[in-house]
Design a protein around this motif. Sequence first.
Motif, mmCIF file in Angstrom:
data_model
loop_
_atom_site.group_PDB
_atom_site.id
_atom_site.type_symbol
_atom_site.label_atom_id
_atom_site.label_comp_id
_atom_site.label_asym_id
_atom_site.label_seq_id
_atom_site.Cartn_x
_atom_site.Cartn_y
_atom_site.Cartn_z
ATOM 1 N N PHE A 1 -9.059 -4.444 -6.472
ATOM 2 C CA PHE A 1 -9.750 -3.272 -5.917
ATOM 3 C C PHE A 1 -11.259 -3.348 -6.133
ATOM 4 O O PHE A 1 -12.043 -2.882 -5.312
ATOM 5 N N TYR B 1 -4.095 2.397 -2.852
ATOM 6 C CA TYR B 1 -4.314 0.980 -2.526
ATOM 7 C C TYR B 1 -3.070 0.081 -2.575
ATOM 8 O O TYR B 1 -2.851 -0.702 -1.646
ATOM 9 N N HIS C 1 -10.231 -2.772 5.510
ATOM 10 C CA HIS C 1 -10.651 -1.990 4.344
ATOM 11 C C HIS C 1 -11.825 -1.080 4.653
ATOM 12 O O HIS C 1 -11.904 0.050 4.170
#
Lengths: 218, 165
Positions: free
Chosen positions: B4, B44, B53
Amino acid sequence: MTSPSSPDLLPARTEGVRPALPEPLERLSIFEGALLEQLHGRLESAAREADLLDVAYTTIDSPLGPLLLAATSQGLVRVAFANEDHGVVLAALAAAVSPRILRAPERLAEATGQLEEYFAGHRRTFDLPLDRRLSKGFRLSVHRHLPLIPYGSTESYAQVAAAVGNPRAVRAVGSACATNPLPVVIPCHRVLRSDGSPGGYLGGPRAKAWLLGLEAAA
Amino acid sequence: MKPFEQLVTDHGAMVLRVCRLLVGPGADAEDAWSETFLSALKAYPLLPLDANHEAWLATIARRKAIDLLRKRSRIPLPAEHLPERPSTLGIPGHNDDELRQAVAALPLRQREAVALHYLAGLPYAEAAELTGSSADAVRRAASDGIAKLRARYRVLQNSPEGALP
């Protein structure tokens, strides 16, 4: 002395093709860098409070080059030398543990401090919670045995194999050492060939020699 | 799946610009940024592997910014309070009044169109789908928005106090 190294461990953004920012919009990026750094810090604490920080990591400078440290809520889960490619290590952690990964140096403060003391010759054993989920089966039994080899001493691969109850598994001990997810903290550098030559090391032969020298000097 | 942190590195600046354009620079934009990434972090692991994204984060940022705007308009602040909460994070001594005024002069539709197309890089059609509009309407709103921002900004820059009458 070690210190947190650059935060841009991950590859920098490559700008794709997109409409150029018309002039007044450039103002929107004013003082962006400093603010983003502060917002990142705020995200680290918010993620932790919401129990969404599955893997925290940082990189520290060490006498053996930059080290990646990663921890879960259970403890330190990974230490990696630069030659393992930290981007690849993080991608593997995303697959094996969780993609909820953030750079969060505070979560690694205790591990960072103990490693600094160790590299300075002021610490002989690590007292850290460890998350051993990356060690499995026979390798796990080897990794559990290694911390029993005292600081400054060494064992041969054959001695380790015997100690974990499988004297013929000398090669398997070698590959267990080569896949140690927590080098330095779990001292696979204290395992040598039976003839006394150092054998391989995941941080490279010079790193192994440096660690053995550090411990021999004490 | 990427760690992430890579999304924060790659798109943190874009999300901040989108939030600043939608709610104005300052504490609200910073709150919208934080809520965007916290909510993205939560969702996520379930995001499809082929998801874009940037578009995904821009979508969340728009929602968080609009929530903040609604909250702000619904809760009238008592008179003894300052109309804007000072930023807890902002750069001391930096005054973004000009930008705040320029942004405030745009209708929300135009701010959204500019944010999604110019800042987040969404094609008009995708931005239209997101805002329940048509591609033509978004194209017009984005170009009107830019023109208005530019004109407003020029006036602000030329006025000695940096403020409009």
